[in-house]
Design a protein around this motif. Structure first.
Motif, mmCIF file in Angstrom:
data_model
loop_
_atom_site.group_PDB
_atom_site.id
_atom_site.type_symbol
_atom_site.label_atom_id
_atom_site.label_comp_id
_atom_site.label_asym_id
_atom_site.label_seq_id
_atom_site.Cartn_x
_atom_site.Cartn_y
_atom_site.Cartn_z
ATOM 1 N N ARG A 1 0.824 -1.217 0.000
ATOM 2 C CA ARG A 1 0.000 0.000 0.000
ATOM 3 C C ARG A 1 0.854 1.262 0.000
ATOM 4 O O ARG A 1 0.428 2.295 -0.495
ATOM 5 N N ALA A 2 2.067 1.150 0.524
ATOM 6 C CA ALA A 2 2.978 2.302 0.556
ATOM 7 C C ALA A 2 3.849 2.378 -0.695
ATOM 8 O O ALA A 2 4.692 3.269 -0.818
ATOM 9 N N GLY A 3 3.653 1.425 -1.625
ATOM 10 C CA GLY A 3 4.429 1.440 -2.860
ATOM 11 C C GLY A 3 5.853 0.939 -2.699
ATOM 12 O O GLY A 3 6.728 1.277 -3.489
ATOM 13 N N ILE A 4 6.081 0.113 -1.688
ATOM 14 C CA ILE A 4 7.417 -0.420 -1.413
ATOM 15 C C ILE A 4 7.490 -1.850 -1.953
ATOM 16 O O ILE A 4 6.578 -2.647 -1.744
ATOM 17 N N ASP A 5 8.579 -2.181 -2.646
ATOM 18 C CA ASP A 5 8.780 -3.531 -3.160
ATOM 19 C C ASP A 5 8.816 -4.534 -2.018
ATOM 20 O O ASP A 5 9.296 -4.225 -0.913
ATOM 21 N N THR A 6 8.304 -5.744 -2.275
ATOM 22 C CA THR A 6 8.325 -6.802 -1.270
ATOM 23 C C THR A 6 8.969 -8.055 -1.834
ATOM 24 O O THR A 6 8.999 -8.257 -3.045
ATOM 25 N N LEU A 7 9.471 -8.875 -0.934
ATOM 26 C CA LEU A 7 10.086 -10.139 -1.305
ATOM 27 C C LEU A 7 9.841 -11.130 -0.182
ATOM 28 O O LEU A 7 10.016 -10.802 0.992
ATOM 29 N N VAL A 8 9.407 -12.345 -0.535
ATOM 30 C CA VAL A 8 9.200 -13.409 0.449
ATOM 31 C C VAL A 8 10.210 -14.505 0.192
ATOM 32 O O VAL A 8 10.355 -14.972 -0.938
ATOM 33 N N VAL A 9 10.905 -14.909 1.238
ATOM 34 C CA VAL A 9 11.783 -16.065 1.194
ATOM 35 C C VAL A 9 11.261 -17.010 2.264
ATOM 36 O O VAL A 9 11.497 -16.815 3.449
ATOM 37 N N ASP A 10 10.502 -18.014 1.845
ATOM 38 C CA ASP A 10 9.870 -18.958 2.754
ATOM 39 C C ASP A 10 10.903 -19.981 3.226
ATOM 40 O O ASP A 10 11.536 -20.653 2.410
ATOM 41 N N LYS A 11 11.054 -20.081 4.544
ATOM 42 C CA LYS A 11 12.034 -21.028 5.106
ATOM 43 C C LYS A 11 11.776 -22.456 4.653
ATOM 44 O O LYS A 11 12.703 -23.247 4.523
ATOM 45 N N ARG A 12 10.522 -22.800 4.403
ATOM 46 C CA ARG A 12 10.191 -24.167 3.983
ATOM 47 C C ARG A 12 10.774 -24.497 2.611
ATOM 48 O O ARG A 12 10.902 -25.663 2.250
ATOM 49 N N ASP A 13 11.137 -23.478 1.856
ATOM 50 C CA ASP A 13 11.714 -23.688 0.533
ATOM 51 C C ASP A 13 13.237 -23.713 0.559
ATOM 52 O O ASP A 13 13.876 -23.695 -0.493
ATOM 53 N N THR A 14 13.816 -23.723 1.759
ATOM 54 C CA THR A 14 15.272 -23.725 1.887
ATOM 55 C C THR A 14 15.726 -25.004 2.573
ATOM 56 O O THR A 14 14.934 -25.720 3.179
ATOM 57 N N SER A 15 17.020 -25.276 2.500
ATOM 58 C CA SER A 15 17.562 -26.504 3.091
ATOM 59 C C SER A 15 18.051 -26.312 4.517
ATOM 60 O O SER A 15 18.599 -27.235 5.105
ATOM 61 N N GLY A 16 17.869 -25.135 5.074
ATOM 62 C CA GLY A 16 18.306 -24.891 6.451
ATOM 63 C C GLY A 16 18.600 -23.425 6.696
ATOM 64 O O GLY A 16 18.422 -22.576 5.817
#
Length: 103
Positions: free
Chosen positions: A54-69
């Motif tokens: 809503r503030a026009g700021i870029d977002t990024l999600v890095v889901d821990k479940r998609d990583t090996s640790g």
């Protein structure tokens, strides 16, 4: 004054009340030396991501479940595996991370 503005990335995992306070402070001109350019989360459903959008700021999600640790997760936050935001690279984000609670 010739001072360059720092690029700010905010790490979030929940509702984003601290993020909203930072957004409000930036809009009020209280953050003079930086600009919030990215909000990162480990939870795709974190409400803070909606606040950022809503503030026009870029977002990024890095889901821990998609990583090996833990190490893989931390590396992905730094390097942005999607390549969608090149600012999340060690050479471009060379300033140290500071916890909002320490400000």
């Amino acid at each position: 004054d010739g001072m360059s503005r720092k690029r700010i990335a905010v790490l979030v995992s929940g509702g984003g009340t601290n993020l909203q306070a930072l957004i409000d402070a930036e809009r009020a001109g209280k953050i003079k030396s930086g600009k919030i350019e990215l909000v990162l989360s480990n939870k795709p459903d974190a409400y803070a991501l909606e606040r950022a959008a809503r503030a026009g700021i870029d977002t990024l999600v890095v889901d821990k479940r998609d990583t090996s640790g833990k190490e893989d997760f931390e590396e992905r936050i730094i390097t942005d595996p999607n390549g969608s935001y090149t600012g999340v690279c060690e050479d471009e984000w060379e300033e140290p991370v500071q916890d909002v609670d320490d400000l």
